[in-house]
Design a protein around this motif. Sequence first.
Motif, PDB file in Angstrom:
ATOM      1  N   CYS A   1     -12.748   5.708  75.851  1.00 20.53           N
ATOM      2  CA  CYS A   1     -13.621   4.549  75.935  1.00 20.53           C
ATOM      3  C   CYS A   1     -13.894   3.922  74.581  1.00 20.53           C
ATOM      4  O   CYS A   1     -14.677   2.978  74.469  1.00 20.53           O
ATOM      5  CB  CYS A   1     -14.940   4.926  76.613  1.00 20.53           C
ATOM      6  SG  CYS A   1     -14.688   5.420  78.339  1.00 20.53           S
TER       7      CYS A   1
ATOM      8  N   ASN B   1     -10.355  -1.846  82.355  1.00 14.89           N
ATOM      9  CA  ASN B   1     -11.383  -1.158  81.568  1.00 14.89           C
ATOM     10  C   ASN B   1     -12.555  -0.719  82.441  1.00 14.89           C
ATOM     11  O   ASN B   1     -13.108   0.368  82.261  1.00 14.89           O
ATOM     12  CB  ASN B   1     -11.888  -2.047  80.430  1.00 14.89           C
ATOM     13  CG  ASN B   1     -10.921  -2.092  79.273  1.00 14.89           C
ATOM     14  OD1 ASN B   1     -10.051  -1.230  79.133  1.00 14.89           O
ATOM     15  ND2 ASN B   1     -11.040  -3.115  78.438  1.00 14.89           N
TER      16      ASN B   1
ATOM     17  N   HIS C   1     -13.801   3.073  82.831  1.00 15.59           N
ATOM     18  CA  HIS C   1     -15.194   3.476  82.590  1.00 15.59           C
ATOM     19  C   HIS C   1     -15.795   4.176  83.809  1.00 15.59           C
ATOM     20  O   HIS C   1     -16.510   5.174  83.679  1.00 15.59           O
ATOM     21  CB  HIS C   1     -16.040   2.267  82.195  1.00 15.59           C
ATOM     22  CG  HIS C   1     -15.696   1.733  80.841  1.00 15.59           C
ATOM     23  ND1 HIS C   1     -15.931   0.438  80.468  1.00 15.59           N
ATOM     24  CD2 HIS C   1     -15.109   2.315  79.766  1.00 15.59           C
ATOM     25  CE1 HIS C   1     -15.521   0.245  79.235  1.00 15.59           C
ATOM     26  NE2 HIS C   1     -15.013   1.370  78.785  1.00 15.59           N
TER      27      HIS C   1
END
Length: 168
Positions: A166, A143, A147
Amino acid sequence: MVGDDLTPLPPKYEPLTDYYLHPSEGSQLAICPVLHTVDNYQKWSRSIRNNLRSKSKLGICSTVIIPDDAKTLWDDLCDRYSLGNGPRIFELKHDFNDCKQRDRSVVVYYGELNKLQNLLSSYVKFPDCSCSAAKEYTKLHENESLHQFCLGLEPKKFDFVVSTLCDE
């Protein structure tokens, strides 16, 4: 032996020794296209190992007095030339955080970001984890990478895609 012009003849290597390079092995070419600098030990050593391995020359050192084996040599080189990783890690983190698409294609941007991430991961090793939280740490790391990628995309072109990715 001495040649006609009184210059010493180069030593001859027997084809059956580990040090013999056949002309087809490109003995006139540089063994490593990567020039060693203060901050690229990992890349340089990987290139040297790959090239030596391709010529079946990795692991030869029976006639070398010091060190006794190739591992000792590589460990010594690593200790000697990978000192000062703190500033290199800082530099890579800065470049990684500063990496943006900036009117480039997504493929070129992703390639640069991925290259920086791989370089950084060669310096910063996460401990192996076999506990039940290992999958959660892997997901957190994935993640974080997603990002970082989304942060560098051009907002005008990719706002919708970024908000979708996201949102998970």
